[in-house]
Write a protein that holds these residues in place. Structure first.
Motif, short mmCIF file in Angstrom:
data_model
loop_
_atom_site.label_atom_id
_atom_site.label_comp_id
_atom_site.label_asym_id
_atom_site.label_seq_id
_atom_site.Cartn_x
_atom_site.Cartn_y
_atom_site.Cartn_z
N ALA A 52 0.72 -1.17 -0.06
CA ALA A 52 0.00 -0.16 0.00
C ALA A 52 0.66 1.28 -0.15
O ALA A 52 0.43 2.31 -0.67
CB ALA A 52 -0.97 -0.10 1.14
N LYS A 53 1.96 1.08 0.65
CA LYS A 53 2.91 2.36 0.62
C LYS A 53 3.29 2.89 -0.48
O LYS A 53 3.71 2.03 -1.48
CB LYS A 53 4.04 2.03 1.62
CG LYS A 53 4.76 3.44 1.99
CD LYS A 53 5.63 2.97 3.20
CE LYS A 53 6.27 4.43 3.72
NZ LYS A 53 6.77 4.23 4.92
N GLY A 54 3.14 4.25 -0.82
CA GLY A 54 3.38 4.89 -2.14
C GLY A 54 2.28 4.70 -3.31
O GLY A 54 2.29 5.49 -3.91
N LYS A 55 1.18 3.71 -2.87
CA LYS A 55 -0.02 3.70 -3.88
C LYS A 55 -1.09 4.22 -3.18
O LYS A 55 -2.00 4.79 -3.93
CB LYS A 55 -0.28 2.24 -4.14
CG LYS A 55 0.74 1.68 -4.94
CD LYS A 55 0.64 0.24 -5.10
CE LYS A 55 1.65 -0.62 -5.56
NZ LYS A 55 1.52 -1.99 -5.87
N ALA A 56 -1.34 4.26 -1.58
CA ALA A 56 -2.47 4.80 -1.08
C ALA A 56 -1.93 5.86 0.09
O ALA A 56 -0.57 5.86 0.51
CB ALA A 56 -3.12 3.79 -0.31
N GLU A 57 -2.61 6.79 0.52
CA GLU A 57 -2.41 7.81 1.37
C GLU A 57 -2.44 7.07 2.72
O GLU A 57 -3.21 6.63 3.28
CB GLU A 57 -3.17 8.85 1.46
CG GLU A 57 -3.00 10.11 2.20
CD GLU A 57 -3.80 11.08 2.50
OE1 GLU A 57 -3.53 12.12 3.32
OE2 GLU A 57 -4.61 11.29 1.53
N ILE A 58 -1.16 7.00 3.29
CA ILE A 58 -0.99 6.44 4.71
C ILE A 58 -1.19 7.46 5.50
O ILE A 58 -0.65 8.59 5.45
CB ILE A 58 0.29 5.93 5.00
CG1 ILE A 58 1.01 4.87 3.76
CG2 ILE A 58 0.63 5.28 6.35
CD1 ILE A 58 0.35 3.60 3.92
N VAL A 59 -2.44 7.41 6.45
CA VAL A 59 -2.85 8.50 7.47
C VAL A 59 -2.37 8.01 8.96
O VAL A 59 -2.43 9.15 9.48
CB VAL A 59 -4.30 8.64 7.29
CG1 VAL A 59 -4.72 9.34 5.99
CG2 VAL A 59 -5.10 7.47 7.72
N GLN A 60 -1.96 6.79 8.98
CA GLN A 60 -1.33 6.42 10.38
C GLN A 60 -0.36 5.37 9.81
O GLN A 60 -0.69 4.20 9.61
CB GLN A 60 -2.27 5.99 11.26
CG GLN A 60 -1.95 5.48 12.57
CD GLN A 60 -3.16 4.91 13.50
OE1 GLN A 60 -4.08 4.15 13.01
NE2 GLN A 60 -3.29 5.45 14.86
N GLN B 158 -6.15 6.25 3.51
CA GLN B 158 -7.45 6.68 3.23
C GLN B 158 -7.53 6.28 1.81
O GLN B 158 -6.77 6.23 0.98
CB GLN B 158 -7.14 8.28 3.22
CG GLN B 158 -8.50 9.05 2.84
CD GLN B 158 -8.41 10.64 2.94
OE1 GLN B 158 -7.87 10.91 4.07
NE2 GLN B 158 -9.08 11.30 2.40
N ASP B 159 -8.89 5.90 1.65
CA ASP B 159 -9.26 5.41 0.00
C ASP B 159 -9.66 6.79 -0.87
O ASP B 159 -9.53 7.76 -0.26
CB ASP B 159 -10.18 4.54 0.03
CG ASP B 159 -11.58 5.19 0.14
OD1 ASP B 159 -12.03 6.16 0.45
OD2 ASP B 159 -12.68 3.93 0.23
N THR B 160 -9.86 6.29 -1.90
CA THR B 160 -10.06 7.58 -3.27
C THR B 160 -11.53 8.24 -2.87
O THR B 160 -11.42 9.18 -3.34
CB THR B 160 -10.41 6.91 -4.27
OG1 THR B 160 -11.30 5.97 -4.27
CG2 THR B 160 -9.07 6.17 -4.91
#
Length: 127
Positions: A91-99, A114-116
């Motif tokens: 997920a790292k680099g593809k989705a916004e890591i919020v925690q 956080q999803d789209t």
């Protein structure tokens, strides 16, 4: 007696949402309506986790109170997983890591994205 909880998330773009959940999180499409063209509704599943996505237009026709509702939540979808380190790397680099990945006081490794649509997905694996 309650048997199952399947969230139905209101989204602006069902196709874009399906792509996010498939490509980043490995969900599989169970069904989309309509099957051809631009979907207004979809069910996706990964293991025992199932989520429905419904377009604002379609959902607000069924529940008019949602027509002006903000998309995205003030809640998190908390998902127990196996292989959290692999999922985090994917997920790292593809989705916004919020925690970021961390260890909780109750003995789990967790991170949140956080999803789209602005919904927060928290992933957890018991240590």
């Amino acid at each position: 007696m309650f048997k199952k909880l399947t969230p139905n998330l209101m989204v602006e773009d069902v196709a874009k949402t399906m792509e996010f959940y498939k490509n980043i999180l490995g969900f599989e499409l169970v069904m989309a309506v309509p099957e051809e063209g631009s979907a207004d509704f979809a069910i996706m599943k990964h293991g025992e986790v199932e989520v429905m996505f419904q377009s604002r237009q379609s959902l607000s026709e069924e529940i008019p109170n949602l027509k002006e509702a903000k998309i995205g939540g003030t809640f998190t979808l908390y998902i127990d997983v196996e292989g959290i380190d692999k999922l985090y790397s994917s997920a790292k680099g593809k989705a916004e890591i919020v925690q970021d990945m961390h260890t909780t006081f109750y003995g789990s490794k967790e991170f949140s994205i956080q999803d789209t649509n602005g919904y927060i997905l928290a992933f957890s694996e018991r240590i």
